[in-house]
Design a protein around this motif. Structure first.
Motif, short mmCIF file in Angstrom:
data_model
loop_
_atom_site.label_atom_id
_atom_site.label_comp_id
_atom_site.label_asym_id
_atom_site.label_seq_id
_atom_site.Cartn_x
_atom_site.Cartn_y
_atom_site.Cartn_z
N LYS A 196 33.11 4.68 -1.40
CA LYS A 196 31.93 5.32 -1.97
C LYS A 196 32.36 6.16 -3.15
O LYS A 196 33.32 6.95 -3.05
N ALA A 197 31.67 6.01 -4.29
CA ALA A 197 31.99 6.76 -5.51
C ALA A 197 30.77 7.57 -5.93
O ALA A 197 29.64 7.05 -5.99
N ARG A 198 31.00 8.85 -6.25
CA ARG A 198 29.95 9.75 -6.71
C ARG A 198 30.41 10.40 -8.02
O ARG A 198 31.52 10.94 -8.09
N ASN A 199 29.54 10.36 -9.02
CA ASN A 199 29.83 10.96 -10.33
C ASN A 199 31.15 10.44 -10.91
O ASN A 199 31.94 11.18 -11.48
N ASN A 200 31.38 9.14 -10.74
CA ASN A 200 32.61 8.52 -11.22
C ASN A 200 32.32 7.07 -11.58
O ASN A 200 31.68 6.36 -10.81
N SER A 201 32.78 6.65 -12.75
CA SER A 201 32.56 5.28 -13.22
C SER A 201 33.87 4.53 -13.48
O SER A 201 33.84 3.44 -14.04
N TYR A 202 35.01 5.11 -13.09
CA TYR A 202 36.30 4.46 -13.31
C TYR A 202 36.57 3.37 -12.28
O TYR A 202 37.31 2.42 -12.57
N ASN A 203 36.03 3.51 -11.10
CA ASN A 203 36.37 2.61 -10.00
C ASN A 203 35.16 1.76 -9.61
O ASN A 203 34.06 2.29 -9.41
N LYS A 204 35.39 0.47 -9.49
CA LYS A 204 34.38 -0.46 -9.02
C LYS A 204 34.63 -0.76 -7.55
O LYS A 204 35.78 -0.96 -7.13
N ARG A 205 33.56 -0.82 -6.78
CA ARG A 205 33.68 -0.95 -5.33
C ARG A 205 34.41 -2.22 -4.94
O ARG A 205 35.36 -2.20 -4.16
N ASP A 206 33.98 -3.36 -5.45
CA ASP A 206 34.59 -4.64 -5.05
C ASP A 206 36.06 -4.71 -5.45
O ASP A 206 36.90 -5.20 -4.68
N ASP A 207 36.36 -4.22 -6.65
CA ASP A 207 37.76 -4.26 -7.10
C ASP A 207 38.65 -3.39 -6.23
O ASP A 207 39.77 -3.80 -5.86
N MET A 208 38.16 -2.21 -5.86
CA MET A 208 38.98 -1.31 -5.05
C MET A 208 39.19 -1.87 -3.64
O MET A 208 40.28 -1.79 -3.07
N ILE A 209 38.15 -2.47 -3.06
CA ILE A 209 38.28 -3.02 -1.71
C ILE A 209 39.29 -4.17 -1.71
O ILE A 209 40.13 -4.29 -0.80
N LYS A 210 39.22 -5.04 -2.71
CA LYS A 210 40.18 -6.15 -2.79
C LYS A 210 41.60 -5.65 -2.97
O LYS A 210 42.55 -6.18 -2.35
N ALA A 211 41.78 -4.63 -3.79
CA ALA A 211 43.12 -4.10 -4.03
C ALA A 211 43.69 -3.46 -2.76
O ALA A 211 44.87 -3.66 -2.42
N HIS A 229 33.96 -5.08 14.57
CA HIS A 229 34.58 -4.16 15.53
C HIS A 229 36.03 -3.87 15.10
O HIS A 229 36.97 -4.29 15.77
N PRO A 230 36.21 -3.14 14.02
CA PRO A 230 37.59 -2.87 13.57
C PRO A 230 38.26 -1.77 14.40
O PRO A 230 37.59 -0.86 14.91
N ASP A 231 39.57 -1.87 14.52
CA ASP A 231 40.33 -0.81 15.20
C ASP A 231 40.39 0.46 14.34
O ASP A 231 40.26 1.57 14.87
N LEU A 232 40.60 0.29 13.05
CA LEU A 232 40.71 1.41 12.12
C LEU A 232 39.82 1.17 10.91
O LEU A 232 39.55 0.02 10.54
N THR A 233 39.38 2.26 10.29
CA THR A 233 38.56 2.20 9.08
C THR A 233 39.20 3.08 8.02
O THR A 233 39.45 4.27 8.26
N ILE A 234 39.48 2.50 6.87
CA ILE A 234 40.04 3.25 5.72
C ILE A 234 38.88 3.76 4.90
O ILE A 234 38.11 2.98 4.32
N ILE A 235 38.72 5.07 4.83
CA ILE A 235 37.62 5.71 4.10
C ILE A 235 38.13 6.21 2.76
O ILE A 235 39.11 6.98 2.71
N LEU A 236 37.47 5.81 1.69
CA LEU A 236 37.77 6.27 0.33
C LEU A 236 36.50 6.87 -0.25
O LEU A 236 35.53 6.15 -0.50
N GLU A 237 36.48 8.17 -0.43
CA GLU A 237 35.34 8.89 -1.00
C GLU A 237 35.77 9.49 -2.33
O GLU A 237 36.57 10.43 -2.38
N VAL A 238 35.24 8.94 -3.42
CA VAL A 238 35.59 9.39 -4.77
C VAL A 238 34.49 10.31 -5.28
O VAL A 238 33.31 9.93 -5.31
N ILE A 239 34.86 11.53 -5.66
CA ILE A 239 33.93 12.51 -6.23
C ILE A 239 34.54 13.04 -7.53
O ILE A 239 35.59 13.71 -7.51
#
Length: 406
Positions: A196-211, A229-239
């Motif tokens: 999730k990105a807020r007030n930021n235009s450097y990162n695109k969601r699909d590109d970051m998830i693939k990377a 049903h994942p065991d773990l979830t990687i959370i990326l919050e960009v502000i």
């Protein structure tokens, strides 16, 4: 001259800050920055109330897990009370006063400290000497078990165990080291990436998830993506220029760490429905609404048709009743005419002379002859002769009954 005086003379203009620079530094000390840990909280249009609820909720559960908070200024005050106040000099008193002022300004570390996140409806609570992922998971598990609603404004509560600059290269460089305890050999797990990105235009969601998926796959080929049903979830919050990172467990079970939805969860539904199930439910609701609307329209049409039919039947029945009445009236009128006509015929037939019956002229002549005979024969007697009786019966007979003479 002392050394301090010589040092003060050597200080240039850069050492002394303007009021604007002081305000900027103070504002920067109260904002989310790289190198911090804490809890990211989203709310609904009331950040002040959200901050108050967050302090109450976090303080309640932190006291259960880590015990009551011990303030550093209280420790310093306790050490000063053991000494004799009369033996303190002016320098020590000034140092204590500065320490209290710094504590009042928030310079001293507290267990929880509210900072500006840089986005609307988002509050960042900075933590000190706490495991934020453990604390948040304990809160959600307790709310899920008790079904007791303890907040009204707070929506989601996400732990932040690491921060870095919000540029793609910096994020990937930081994650290469940050994700090793969970995904590097021999460790492996099923996972998903929540970005999730807020007030930021450097990162695109699909590109970051693939990377990030490619990086996790390189750490251990046994790591697999699981979106249900994942065991773990990687959370990326960009502000703005800061990226908040964390790895959490049971992200789907606890409704994406949403405190309002966790309380609403029913006992047997630990996992949220998939997207296909949601689409199917929506389609079913839409289909049900269309069927209901069509049924209502059909029912209304049937009612209108029934009303029209009933009105037609009433008109027909009214017309039939009127026709029947007219027929009855005509029948009665026709019967009356027939009776009148029949009466005339009878009269006519009665007026016709029948065989063996005397006519009127004959009767009159006979009456005259009989009158003379009766007068002479009867004298004073009241009895009538038989001829007179026969004539009276012939005159009284209006229905044409045959009268036989002697």
């Amino acid at each position: 001259m002392s050394a301090e005086q010589n040092e003060s003379r050597k200080r240039g203009k850069k050492y002394f800050l303007t009021p604007q620079q002081h305000a900027k530094r103070l504002r920067a000390s109260k904002e989310l920055a790289v190198g911090m840990q804490g809890i990211l909280i989203t709310c609904n249009m009331n950040q002040d109330k959200c901050t108050a609820e967050a302090f109450d909720l976090l303080g309640e559960y932190a006291d259960k897990i880590y015990g009551p908070e011990k303030f550093e200024e209280d420790i310093q005050g306790g050490n000063g009370e053991e000494e004799n106040p009369q033996e303190e000099d002016v320098e020590d008193a000034l140092k204590k006063e500065v320490a209290h002022l710094r504590a009042a300004d928030g310079v001293l570390e507290r267990r929880f400290q509210a900072l500006e996140s840089g986005a609307n409806n988002v509050v960042f609570i900075r933590t000190h000497n706490l495991e934020t992922d453990r604390l948040v998971h304990h809160i959600l598990s307790d709310l899920h078990a008790t079904k007791k609603k303890k907040t009204r404004v707070i929506l989601r509560m996400l732990p932040v165990t690491g921060t870095c600059y919000a540029f793609p290269d910096e994020i990937m460089k930081y994650l290469n080291t940050f994700l090793e305890p969970w995904f590097k050999m021999p460790n492996y797990a099923t996972y998903q990436v929540a970005f999730k990105a807020r007030n930021n235009s450097y990162n695109k969601r699909d590109d970051m998830i693939k990377a990030v998926a490619g990086l996790v796959g390189k750490m251990n080929p046994r790591n697999r993506v699981n979106l249900t049903h994942p065991d773990l979830t990687i959370i990326l919050e960009v502000i703005r220029t800061v990226c908040c990172v964390s790895v959490v467990r049971e992200y789907k079970r606890y409704k994406k760490y949403n405190l309002q939805e966790v309380v609403k969860t029913e006992g047997g539904e630990d996992e949220p429905p998939s997207k296909a199930e949601d689409d199917e439910k929506e389609a079913g609701k839409k289909r049900e609404g269309d069927e209901k609307e069509a049924g209502d329209k059909q029912e209304d049409g049937e009612k209108e048709a029934a009303k029209k039919k009933e009105g037609g039947e009433m008109e027909v029945s009214t017309g039939e009743e009127g026709g029947e009445k007219e027929k009855e009236a005509a029948t009665e009128q026709e019967g009356g005419e027939k009776e009148v006509v029949g009466g005339g015929d009878d009269d006519v037939e009665a007026g016709k002379p029948e065989e063996g019956c005397t006519t009127t002229k004959e009767a009159e002549a006979a009456e005259e002859e009989g009158a003379s005979v009766s007068d002479t024969a009867a004298g004073g007697d009241d009895e009538k002769p038989p001829e007179e009786d026969m004539q009276e019966e012939a005159a009284k007979d209006e229905n044409g009954i045959k009268v036989e003479g002697e």
